[in-house]
Write an enzyme that holds these catalytic residues in place. Sequence first.
Site, PDB file in Angstrom:
ATOM      1  N   ASP A   1      -2.057 -34.814 -78.498  1.00 17.24           N
ATOM      2  CA  ASP A   1      -1.664 -34.080 -77.304  1.00 17.24           C
ATOM      3  C   ASP A   1      -2.893 -33.549 -76.570  1.00 17.24           C
ATOM      4  O   ASP A   1      -4.017 -33.558 -77.095  1.00 17.24           O
ATOM      5  CB  ASP A   1      -0.672 -32.963 -77.647  1.00 17.24           C
ATOM      6  CG  ASP A   1      -1.280 -31.875 -78.519  1.00 17.24           C
ATOM      7  OD1 ASP A   1      -2.213 -31.201 -78.047  1.00 17.24           O
ATOM      8  OD2 ASP A   1      -0.820 -31.700 -79.661  1.00 17.24           O
ATOM      9  N   ILE A   2      -2.689 -33.079 -75.367  1.00 12.99           N
ATOM     10  CA  ILE A   2      -3.800 -32.717 -74.488  1.00 12.99           C
ATOM     11  C   ILE A   2      -4.665 -31.599 -75.072  1.00 12.99           C
ATOM     12  O   ILE A   2      -5.868 -31.532 -74.805  1.00 12.99           O
ATOM     13  CB  ILE A   2      -3.261 -32.320 -73.089  1.00 12.99           C
ATOM     14  CG1 ILE A   2      -4.413 -32.215 -72.080  1.00 12.99           C
ATOM     15  CG2 ILE A   2      -2.433 -31.039 -73.164  1.00 12.99           C
ATOM     16  CD1 ILE A   2      -3.957 -32.071 -70.642  1.00 12.99           C
TER      17      ILE A   2
END
Length: 240
Positions: free
Chosen positions: A108-109
């Site tokens: 994820d970011i």
Amino acid sequence: MDKAVKVRLQKILSDYGIASRRAAEKLIIEGAVKVNGITAEVGQSADPENDIIMVNGKVLGEKPEPVYIALYKPRGYVTTLKDERGRKTVSDLVADCGTRVYPAGRLDIDSEGLLLMTNDGEVALKLTHPSKRIEKAYRVTVNSTDPEKFEELRSITDLDGEPISNAIVRVLKTGADRSSLEIVIHEGKNRQIRRMCEKAGLEVLRLKRNRIGEISLGGLKPGEWRHLDKKEVRYLKSLR
């Protein structure tokens, strides 16, 4: 035409480095793929040697040589080739690798660390399929030193109704108000470790993936990438 030579379009686009199978299916749904001048449908098969396959108006070229890359994904990058919101993508970081590759897995970011990228659809599928149970090791900093919460983390076998295997949790370092843990999982569900920590009452302060199966991040720094060596490639191709 001999049906034995026909292959699902998703696999063809994946093998030719156009997109992962999931992304290839999206391209087909969007009408971006044509076979012999006719818009393709999901589930359709074709013969890449004899059929004319076009993606976004361009004819499929020769099948590229397989490429296998280890990338240190920094925080702030999304694990996709393009982002409608204009965020930085991992494809920006490997643009100079000489061919089109796509992520075999995700981070994820807000997470960082090892991300494998390839144009080999078979290997990508093996790396991401839950049945392969490939170990993924993370170093996770959490806002607690409470051993009971760590034990609760080890005992989790269900996430929102989905069964998961027990994680291996080892305390690496403890400070005044936080701890560094090594967490090893097999499934790699969406934001799995963050969801597990939340369930155990822990806040993730930093999350870094160091290893996927037998492939480690090594000395890479954020944003750097390297080609996998022969031993690592043999390992990927040996996955069943």
